[in-house]
Scaffold this active site. Structure first.
Site, PDB file in Angstrom:
ATOM      1  N   GLY A 158       0.828  -1.196   0.000  1.00 32.70           N
ATOM      2  CA  GLY A 158       0.000   0.000   0.000  1.00 32.70           C
ATOM      3  C   GLY A 158       0.859   1.242   0.000  1.00 32.70           C
ATOM      4  O   GLY A 158       2.035   1.199   0.388  1.00 32.70           O
TER       5      GLY A 158
ATOM      6  N   GLN B 159       3.063   9.960   1.243  1.00 30.17           N
ATOM      7  CA  GLN B 159       4.325   9.214   1.176  1.00 30.17           C
ATOM      8  C   GLN B 159       5.143   9.530  -0.070  1.00 30.17           C
ATOM      9  O   GLN B 159       6.329   9.225  -0.127  1.00 30.17           O
ATOM     10  CB  GLN B 159       4.057   7.703   1.228  1.00 30.17           C
ATOM     11  CG  GLN B 159       3.589   7.232   2.592  1.00 30.17           C
ATOM     12  CD  GLN B 159       3.416   5.744   2.595  1.00 30.17           C
ATOM     13  OE1 GLN B 159       2.405   5.227   2.147  1.00 30.17           O
ATOM     14  NE2 GLN B 159       4.418   5.017   3.088  1.00 30.17           N
TER      15      GLN B 159
ATOM     16  N   CYS C  41       6.048  -0.422   6.819  1.00 34.62           N
ATOM     17  CA  CYS C  41       5.610   0.743   6.046  1.00 34.62           C
ATOM     18  C   CYS C  41       6.762   1.156   5.137  1.00 34.62           C
ATOM     19  O   CYS C  41       7.918   1.159   5.576  1.00 34.62           O
ATOM     20  CB  CYS C  41       5.270   1.881   7.017  1.00 34.62           C
ATOM     21  SG  CYS C  41       4.812   3.423   6.214  1.00 34.62           S
ATOM     22  N   LEU C  42       6.466   1.511   3.888  1.00 29.73           N
ATOM     23  CA  LEU C  42       7.535   1.884   2.956  1.00 29.73           C
ATOM     24  C   LEU C  42       8.287   3.131   3.425  1.00 29.73           C
ATOM     25  O   LEU C  42       9.421   3.355   3.017  1.00 29.73           O
ATOM     26  CB  LEU C  42       6.973   2.094   1.545  1.00 29.73           C
ATOM     27  CG  LEU C  42       6.513   0.822   0.821  1.00 29.73           C
ATOM     28  CD1 LEU C  42       5.926   1.162  -0.541  1.00 29.73           C
ATOM     29  CD2 LEU C  42       7.645  -0.181   0.662  1.00 29.73           C
TER      30      LEU C  42
ATOM     31  N   HIS D   5      -4.213   1.035   7.602  1.00 29.37           N
ATOM     32  CA  HIS D   5      -2.868   1.646   7.598  1.00 29.37           C
ATOM     33  C   HIS D   5      -2.834   2.859   6.659  1.00 29.37           C
ATOM     34  O   HIS D   5      -2.339   3.928   7.027  1.00 29.37           O
ATOM     35  CB  HIS D   5      -1.854   0.579   7.160  1.00 29.37           C
ATOM     36  CG  HIS D   5      -0.431   1.057   7.065  1.00 29.37           C
ATOM     37  ND1 HIS D   5       0.556   0.623   7.916  1.00 29.37           N
ATOM     38  CD2 HIS D   5       0.170   1.927   6.213  1.00 29.37           C
ATOM     39  CE1 HIS D   5       1.707   1.219   7.595  1.00 29.37           C
ATOM     40  NE2 HIS D   5       1.498   2.012   6.557  1.00 29.37           N
ATOM     41  N   GLU D   6      -3.367   2.696   5.458  1.00 28.17           N
ATOM     42  CA  GLU D   6      -3.284   3.782   4.469  1.00 28.17           C
ATOM     43  C   GLU D   6      -4.207   4.951   4.837  1.00 28.17           C
ATOM     44  O   GLU D   6      -3.864   6.108   4.619  1.00 28.17           O
ATOM     45  CB  GLU D   6      -3.598   3.268   3.060  1.00 28.17           C
ATOM     46  CG  GLU D   6      -2.663   2.177   2.545  1.00 28.17           C
ATOM     47  CD  GLU D   6      -1.178   2.478   2.720  1.00 28.17           C
ATOM     48  OE1 GLU D   6      -0.777   3.658   2.648  1.00 28.17           O
ATOM     49  OE2 GLU D   6      -0.416   1.524   2.948  1.00 28.17           O
TER      50      GLU D   6
ATOM     51  N   HIS E 186      -2.448   7.155   7.154  1.00 25.13           N
ATOM     52  CA  HIS E 186      -1.485   8.060   6.510  1.00 25.13           C
ATOM     53  C   HIS E 186      -2.152   9.374   6.103  1.00 25.13           C
ATOM     54  O   HIS E 186      -1.529  10.438   6.160  1.00 25.13           O
ATOM     55  CB  HIS E 186      -0.901   7.411   5.244  1.00 25.13           C
ATOM     56  CG  HIS E 186       0.333   6.596   5.481  1.00 25.13           C
ATOM     57  ND1 HIS E 186       1.492   7.119   5.999  1.00 25.13           N
ATOM     58  CD2 HIS E 186       0.596   5.291   5.236  1.00 25.13           C
ATOM     59  CE1 HIS E 186       2.415   6.157   6.068  1.00 25.13           C
ATOM     60  NE2 HIS E 186       1.898   5.034   5.612  1.00 25.13           N
TER      61      HIS E 186
HETATM   62 NI    NI Z   1       2.735   3.159   5.423  1.00 22.44          NI
END
Ligand code: NI
Length: 160
Positions: free
Chosen positions: A46, A51, A90-91, A132-133, A136
């Protein structure tokens, strides 16, 4: 399409609240496509607008299953149910993983890349990824929610 630079932990844009998209146009579709490409490049499940430095309510998710990449514009939580303890990364936090509590089920409404209203009912991993997204978009990061003592640093096996 293009790979975008992923903003990492410490970048203050990750803490800002993303803004509603007013019109789903070609520019938005291009950003969504870039987000999918960037997520795939880094083997993520995701990615959210902030991000890649774009403070818009845009999310892409891909569990690498038959549903393919999901693109969400202005996603809104309608309902959540239950709890699950999950392992999460998480990226924006490379090589970091922790245990966290996420809802077991979520129902959201959003616009798709054509500006059409869609409803997604998800459970398990998809519910985790959506939760999660959506966080963000509010400037909330998974490290805010970890179960104390569970954060781990995992060295990458190779450099891709
Ligand atoms: Ni993330």
């Amino acid at each position: 399409m293009a790979i975008r630079i992923i903003r990492e932990n410490g970048d203050e844009i990750l803490r800002k609240k993303a803004r509603e998209v007013e019109k789903v146009d070609d520019k938005i579709r291009e950003i969504l496509n870039d987000m999918v490409e960037t997520m795939h490049k880094f083997n993520g499940v995701g990615l959210a607008g902030p991000q890649i430095g774009i403070l818009k309510r845009l999310v892409v998710i891909d569990l690498y299953d038959d549903d393919g990449p999901i693109k969400l514009v202005n996603p809104k939580l309608i309902k959540e149910d239950g709890k699950q303890e999950v392992e999460e990364g998480c990226l924006s936090f490379p090589n970091q993983f922790a245990k966290i509590i996420r809802p077991k089920k979520v129902v959201i409404e959003a616009l798709n890349e054509n500006g059409e209203k869609i409803r997604v009912e998800a459970e398990g991993l998809l519910a985790q990824a959506i939760s999660h997204e959506l966080d963000h978009l509010e400037g909330i990061l998974f490290v805010d929610k970890i179960i104390p003592g569970t954060l781990e640093y995992v060295e990458p096996e190779n450099n891709k």
